[in-house]
Design a protein around this motif. Structure first.
Motif, PDB file in Angstrom:
ATOM      1  N   THR A   1       0.844  -1.181   0.000  1.00 28.48           N
ATOM      2  CA  THR A   1       0.000   0.000   0.000  1.00 28.48           C
ATOM      3  C   THR A   1       0.885   1.239   0.000  1.00 28.48           C
ATOM      4  O   THR A   1       2.091   1.154   0.243  1.00 28.48           O
ATOM      5  N   TYR A   2       0.270   2.373  -0.296  1.00 26.30           N
ATOM      6  CA  TYR A   2       1.026   3.624  -0.259  1.00 26.30           C
ATOM      7  C   TYR A   2       0.117   4.753   0.183  1.00 26.30           C
ATOM      8  O   TYR A   2      -1.110   4.610   0.240  1.00 26.30           O
ATOM      9  N   ASN A   3       0.729   5.877   0.522  1.00 28.31           N
ATOM     10  CA  ASN A   3      -0.042   7.035   0.981  1.00 28.31           C
ATOM     11  C   ASN A   3       0.719   8.303   0.631  1.00 28.31           C
ATOM     12  O   ASN A   3       1.862   8.244   0.181  1.00 28.31           O
ATOM     13  N   ASP A   4       0.097   9.439   0.872  1.00 28.84           N
ATOM     14  CA  ASP A   4       0.815  10.696   0.676  1.00 28.84           C
ATOM     15  C   ASP A   4       1.873  10.832   1.768  1.00 28.84           C
ATOM     16  O   ASP A   4       1.944  10.034   2.701  1.00 28.84           O
ATOM     17  N   ILE A   5       2.702  11.839   1.658  1.00 32.77           N
ATOM     18  CA  ILE A   5       3.847  12.008   2.549  1.00 32.77           C
ATOM     19  C   ILE A   5       3.431  12.259   3.998  1.00 32.77           C
ATOM     20  O   ILE A   5       4.168  11.991   4.941  1.00 32.77           O
ATOM     21  N   ASP A   6       2.199  12.782   4.184  1.00 29.26           N
ATOM     22  CA  ASP A   6       1.716  13.104   5.537  1.00 29.26           C
ATOM     23  C   ASP A   6       0.884  11.984   6.147  1.00 29.26           C
ATOM     24  O   ASP A   6       0.359  12.131   7.248  1.00 29.26           O
TER      25      ASP A   6
ATOM     26  N   LYS B   1      -4.163  15.284  -2.435  1.00 28.52           N
ATOM     27  CA  LYS B   1      -2.772  15.752  -2.427  1.00 28.52           C
ATOM     28  C   LYS B   1      -1.952  15.060  -3.514  1.00 28.52           C
ATOM     29  O   LYS B   1      -1.135  15.689  -4.191  1.00 28.52           O
ATOM     30  N   LEU B   2      -2.165  13.770  -3.681  1.00 28.97           N
ATOM     31  CA  LEU B   2      -1.432  13.009  -4.689  1.00 28.97           C
ATOM     32  C   LEU B   2      -1.793  13.477  -6.098  1.00 28.97           C
ATOM     33  O   LEU B   2      -0.941  13.602  -6.973  1.00 28.97           O
ATOM     34  N   ARG B   3      -3.082  13.749  -6.293  1.00 26.33           N
ATOM     35  CA  ARG B   3      -3.564  14.256  -7.582  1.00 26.33           C
ATOM     36  C   ARG B   3      -2.891  15.592  -7.915  1.00 26.33           C
ATOM     37  O   ARG B   3      -2.455  15.825  -9.042  1.00 26.33           O
TER      38      ARG B   3
ATOM     39  N   GLY C   1       9.142   3.532   3.016  1.00 24.71           N
ATOM     40  CA  GLY C   1       9.524   4.906   3.294  1.00 24.71           C
ATOM     41  C   GLY C   1       9.125   5.889   2.210  1.00 24.71           C
ATOM     42  O   GLY C   1       8.300   5.595   1.344  1.00 24.71           O
ATOM     43  N   GLU C   2       9.729   7.061   2.274  1.00 28.73           N
ATOM     44  CA  GLU C   2       9.340   8.176   1.417  1.00 28.73           C
ATOM     45  C   GLU C   2      10.089   8.188   0.075  1.00 28.73           C
ATOM     46  O   GLU C   2      11.290   7.952   0.027  1.00 28.73           O
ATOM     47  N   PHE C   3       9.337   8.499  -0.966  1.00 31.59           N
ATOM     48  CA  PHE C   3       9.875   8.608  -2.323  1.00 31.59           C
ATOM     49  C   PHE C   3       9.264   9.825  -3.001  1.00 31.59           C
ATOM     50  O   PHE C   3       8.274  10.392  -2.540  1.00 31.59           O
ATOM     51  N   ALA C   4       9.849  10.185  -4.141  1.00 30.13           N
ATOM     52  CA  ALA C   4       9.281  11.246  -4.969  1.00 30.13           C
ATOM     53  C   ALA C   4       9.429  10.882  -6.435  1.00 30.13           C
ATOM     54  O   ALA C   4      10.422  10.267  -6.841  1.00 30.13           O
ATOM     55  N   LEU C   5       8.441  11.245  -7.218  1.00 32.89           N
ATOM     56  CA  LEU C   5       8.514  11.186  -8.670  1.00 32.89           C
ATOM     57  C   LEU C   5       8.500  12.630  -9.152  1.00 32.89           C
ATOM     58  O   LEU C   5       7.536  13.368  -8.898  1.00 32.89           O
ATOM     59  N   VAL C   6       9.579  13.046  -9.790  1.00 35.44           N
ATOM     60  CA  VAL C   6       9.732  14.445 -10.213  1.00 35.44           C
ATOM     61  C   VAL C   6       9.824  14.507 -11.727  1.00 35.44           C
ATOM     62  O   VAL C   6      10.681  13.851 -12.343  1.00 35.44           O
ATOM     63  N   LYS C   7       8.949  15.310 -12.314  1.00 32.84           N
ATOM     64  CA  LYS C   7       8.926  15.443 -13.768  1.00 32.84           C
ATOM     65  C   LYS C   7      10.102  16.287 -14.243  1.00 32.84           C
ATOM     66  O   LYS C   7      10.403  17.326 -13.655  1.00 32.84           O
TER      67      LYS C   7
ATOM     68  N   GLY D   1       3.821  17.783 -11.257  1.00 33.69           N
ATOM     69  CA  GLY D   1       5.068  17.128 -11.641  1.00 33.69           C
ATOM     70  C   GLY D   1       6.014  16.925 -10.474  1.00 33.69           C
ATOM     71  O   GLY D   1       7.230  16.814 -10.643  1.00 33.69           O
ATOM     72  N   ASP D   2       5.468  16.887  -9.273  1.00 29.14           N
ATOM     73  CA  ASP D   2       6.262  16.685  -8.051  1.00 29.14           C
ATOM     74  C   ASP D   2       5.427  15.845  -7.090  1.00 29.14           C
ATOM     75  O   ASP D   2       4.762  16.372  -6.196  1.00 29.14           O
ATOM     76  N   LEU D   3       5.469  14.548  -7.297  1.00 29.26           N
ATOM     77  CA  LEU D   3       4.619  13.614  -6.562  1.00 29.26           C
ATOM     78  C   LEU D   3       5.412  12.958  -5.427  1.00 29.26           C
ATOM     79  O   LEU D   3       6.337  12.195  -5.660  1.00 29.26           O
ATOM     80  N   LYS D   4       5.035  13.280  -4.186  1.00 31.98           N
ATOM     81  CA  LYS D   4       5.714  12.724  -3.013  1.00 31.98           C
ATOM     82  C   LYS D   4       4.779  11.731  -2.322  1.00 31.98           C
ATOM     83  O   LYS D   4       3.585  11.986  -2.165  1.00 31.98           O
ATOM     84  N   PHE D   5       5.351  10.602  -1.873  1.00 30.92           N
ATOM     85  CA  PHE D   5       4.510   9.554  -1.290  1.00 30.92           C
ATOM     86  C   PHE D   5       5.330   8.631  -0.400  1.00 30.92           C
ATOM     87  O   PHE D   5       6.563   8.661  -0.417  1.00 30.92           O
TER      88      PHE D   5
END
Length: 200
Positions: A106-111, A121-123, A142-148, A129-133
């Motif tokens: 499973t996953y969630n937003d950073i908060d 928040k994810l949307r 743990g925490e990751f980011a997808l950055v455009k 272009g800066d998706l943190k989760f």
């Protein structure tokens, strides 16, 4: 991206991939990473959002080392049920080859917000272009980011691990985290090309 493109690319009379239907998880948001031996071996990174799986092809696979910035090419949305797909896509079909599940959870937003808030928040992050989760997987946590990537192809992103308790400073190789007897590894072993003899 709509599931129209997903459906258009596939012949469901020949492939056992799930048909494109919008569907949502009942509780927590799901993610899956599928290892895919098509024309080239790569990893498909998929996050559930708005009833589909937002999808990126990651050639080198994900990393737990924050110094690694892994290229992730955004591809068409996949149906929610694709998170359980593993098997062989027949020759002559789009993405022909072997698919296996490398990690899931499973996953969630950073908060770590409630689902409805997290989706909002994810949307917004995806659009910006800066998706943190956060990932709660078996291998990835743990925490990751997808950055455009700006100024690059429209679908070019970077997958980056945030520095947290799950981050590592050593080299991280997704292949080393794969079972040696996985379906793809068995195929690679069986189809290994013999080493060329050196001419004297």
């Amino acid at each position: 991206m709509a599931l129209t493109l997903y459906n258009k690319k596939r012949n469901f009379k020949e492939t056992s991939e799930p048909t494109g239907k919008v569907k949502k998880s009942v509780s927590n948001l799901s993610f899956v990473i599928q290892r895919h031996k098509a024309s080239r071996l790569h990893y498909d990174f998929r996050l559930e959002l708005d009833g589909v799986l937002k999808s990126w092809a990651v050639p080198k696979g994900p990393s737990l080392n924050p110094k690694d910035k892994r290229l992730a090419m955004m591809v068409e949305d996949h149906p929610y049920d694709y998170k359980d797909f593993a098997g062989e896509i027949p020759e002559g079909n789009y993405g022909a080859g072997i698919v296996e599940i490398w990690d899931e959870g499973t996953y969630n937003d950073i908060d770590n917000s409630p689902k409805a808030v997290a989706e909002k928040k994810l949307r917004a992050g995806l659009k910006a272009g800066d998706l943190k989760f956060q990932l709660f997987g078996k291998k990835l946590k743990g925490e990751f980011a997808l950055v455009k990537l700006k100024g690059k192809e429209d679908n070019s992103w970077l997958l980056i691990k945030h520095r947290d308790d799950y981050a590592v400073d050593t080299e991280y190789n997704s292949e080393a985290q794969t079972k040696k007897n996985s379906p793809i590894n068995k195929w690679l072993e069986e189809n290994k090309k013999p080493a060329k003899k050196k001419s004297s």
